[in-house]
Design a protein around this motif. Sequence first.
Motif, short mmCIF file in Angstrom:
data_model
loop_
_atom_site.label_atom_id
_atom_site.label_comp_id
_atom_site.label_asym_id
_atom_site.label_seq_id
_atom_site.Cartn_x
_atom_site.Cartn_y
_atom_site.Cartn_z
N LEU A 25 0.83 -1.21 0.00
CA LEU A 25 0.00 0.00 0.00
C LEU A 25 0.87 1.26 0.00
O LEU A 25 0.60 2.21 -0.74
N THR B 273 -13.84 -5.39 -0.11
CA THR B 273 -12.50 -5.05 -0.61
C THR B 273 -12.15 -3.60 -0.25
O THR B 273 -11.06 -3.32 0.24
N TRP B 274 -13.10 -2.69 -0.47
CA TRP B 274 -12.83 -1.29 -0.14
C TRP B 274 -12.61 -1.10 1.35
O TRP B 274 -11.76 -0.30 1.76
N ALA C 60 -11.31 -3.26 3.28
CA ALA C 60 -9.95 -3.76 3.55
C ALA C 60 -8.90 -2.71 3.18
O ALA C 60 -7.90 -2.54 3.89
N TYR C 61 -9.15 -2.00 2.09
CA TYR C 61 -8.22 -0.92 1.71
C TYR C 61 -8.19 0.16 2.79
O TYR C 61 -7.13 0.63 3.18
N ALA C 62 -9.38 0.53 3.24
CA ALA C 62 -9.45 1.59 4.27
C ALA C 62 -8.73 1.15 5.53
O ALA C 62 -7.99 1.92 6.14
N GLN C 63 -8.93 -0.13 5.90
CA GLN C 63 -8.28 -0.65 7.10
C GLN C 63 -6.76 -0.65 6.91
O GLN C 63 -6.01 -0.26 7.81
N LEU D 28 -5.04 1.27 4.99
CA LEU D 28 -4.54 2.64 4.99
C LEU D 28 -4.40 3.20 6.41
O LEU D 28 -3.56 4.05 6.66
N ARG D 29 -5.23 2.70 7.31
CA ARG D 29 -5.14 3.16 8.70
C ARG D 29 -3.98 2.51 9.43
O ARG D 29 -3.57 2.97 10.50
N LYS D 30 -3.48 1.40 8.86
CA LYS D 30 -2.40 0.68 9.53
C LYS D 30 -1.09 0.76 8.76
O LYS D 30 -0.27 -0.15 8.83
N ALA E 125 -16.44 2.79 -3.05
CA ALA E 125 -15.12 3.16 -2.52
C ALA E 125 -15.27 4.05 -1.28
O ALA E 125 -14.64 3.81 -0.24
N LEU E 126 -16.12 5.06 -1.42
CA LEU E 126 -16.32 5.98 -0.29
C LEU E 126 -17.07 5.30 0.85
O LEU E 126 -16.82 5.60 2.02
N ALA F 56 -14.72 3.24 2.82
CA ALA F 56 -13.80 4.09 3.58
C ALA F 56 -14.52 4.88 4.66
O ALA F 56 -13.90 5.68 5.36
N GLY F 57 -15.83 4.65 4.80
CA GLY F 57 -16.59 5.34 5.85
C GLY F 57 -16.78 6.82 5.57
O GLY F 57 -16.79 7.63 6.49
N ARG G 225 -6.23 1.24 -5.79
CA ARG G 225 -6.66 -0.13 -6.06
C ARG G 225 -6.20 -0.58 -7.46
O ARG G 225 -5.73 -1.72 -7.62
N PHE H 227 -6.76 9.08 6.41
CA PHE H 227 -6.59 7.77 7.04
C PHE H 227 -5.48 7.72 8.08
O PHE H 227 -5.53 6.91 8.99
N LEU I 82 -8.58 6.54 -4.03
CA LEU I 82 -8.83 5.13 -3.68
C LEU I 82 -8.88 4.27 -4.94
O LEU I 82 -8.32 3.17 -4.97
N HIS J 70 -12.10 9.83 -3.68
CA HIS J 70 -12.65 8.76 -4.51
C HIS J 70 -11.64 8.35 -5.56
O HIS J 70 -11.33 7.17 -5.73
N ILE K 203 -4.84 -7.08 -1.53
CA ILE K 203 -4.54 -6.80 -0.12
C ILE K 203 -5.45 -7.57 0.84
O ILE K 203 -5.34 -7.45 2.04
N LEU K 204 -6.36 -8.38 0.25
CA LEU K 204 -7.25 -9.14 1.12
C LEU K 204 -6.56 -10.41 1.63
O LEU K 204 -5.75 -10.98 0.92
#
Lengths: 198, 156
Positions: free
Chosen positions: A136, B43-44, B46-49, B51-53, B12-13, B16-17, A187, A155, A183, A180, A197-198
């Motif tokens: 990432l 999937t989105w 997981a991306y957000a998660q 990005l936070r980590k 996507a949004l 990401a919440g 991806r 984030f 992201l 938007h 990333i899953l």
Amino acid sequence: MILAAAMAPEGFTGDREIARLRKGDPDAITELIGRYQHRLYRFLVRMVGDPATAEDLYQQTWIRLMEKIGSYDARRSFEAWLFAIARNLAIDHLRRRRGISLDEPDVSGRVPVERLEASGQDVLTQLLDFERAALLAAAIGELPVIHREVLTLRFEEDMKLEQIAEVAGVPLSTVKSRLHRALEGLRARIEASGKGIL
Amino acid sequence: MNEHESVRAMLALAGAGLLGPDELRRVEEHARTCALCRADLETWAAYAQGLRKLPQPSAPAGLTERTRAKIIQEQAVAAGRRRHAWLLGALAAFGWTGSVAFWVVARALTGGVFTVMGVNLVNGLAWSLGSTVLAWTTAAAAAMMLGRGREMRRFL
């Protein structure tokens, strides 16, 4: 622990320190620098992709803040003001250095993976977390500056959309559309690399 | 654009919440019946998660101290610049006041006429021209001296 100490506590406004700064108290700036050290440095590393440049910009940010402290409007969020100063310096630097368009993909601003520390519970989770995070981080480094900016502010700095709009100096709708696109771009890059990333 | 397409554009949004409660409800309702969107939403998320980590670049040791030292250095330079500006301003004001005072005295002593090579030197126009030339020459000399002093300090 260091990171936790560096995080600005909920509700921190900086009012007391700013009042002290205006009176010329030099210890007030030390407190503010210490408080925002990790967050501001991290933001600048994400923006410019180079630790040495980030450190230089970090110092310039505080010098600029000291120059402008007299004109600071206390009704504004101190944090947004501070990050806006840092952001403008970083953007100026990138424009001077490369003369590139800020909304074009960045092929040189990769975040050095070896400087990054992973976190996790067990060794396998840690390894997977590290791999995912490195993937990432590398993909973020390739995104256009304006997309890196909104991703890190949202984030990592956990800023609200209104605060991001204040830092970037753009309307709320622009922040949303940039997030938007950021992201989607992220991806697309990860999927193009053949990994997920899953 | 049908409901499926319009929800897809929001996934996507949503992951990401970043959606408002109404939009989020709409996405969730659709995802309950659409496996494709549900998978995409995961999937989105997981991306957000992820990005936070993200791994954190650590601030270099001594950054606060170096920054503080740099600020103090910059403040000293700025204070020096302000001092020089004040000094030059004070010298200019003193020069003009002295010139006007001296003009009044010279006129009183000469009775308003002191001619050299056909020019009345105590005449208002001639006196102010002479004073201007003298002021600019003095200012230039002072600026050169200050500049040299700064270069000398940098060299030392």
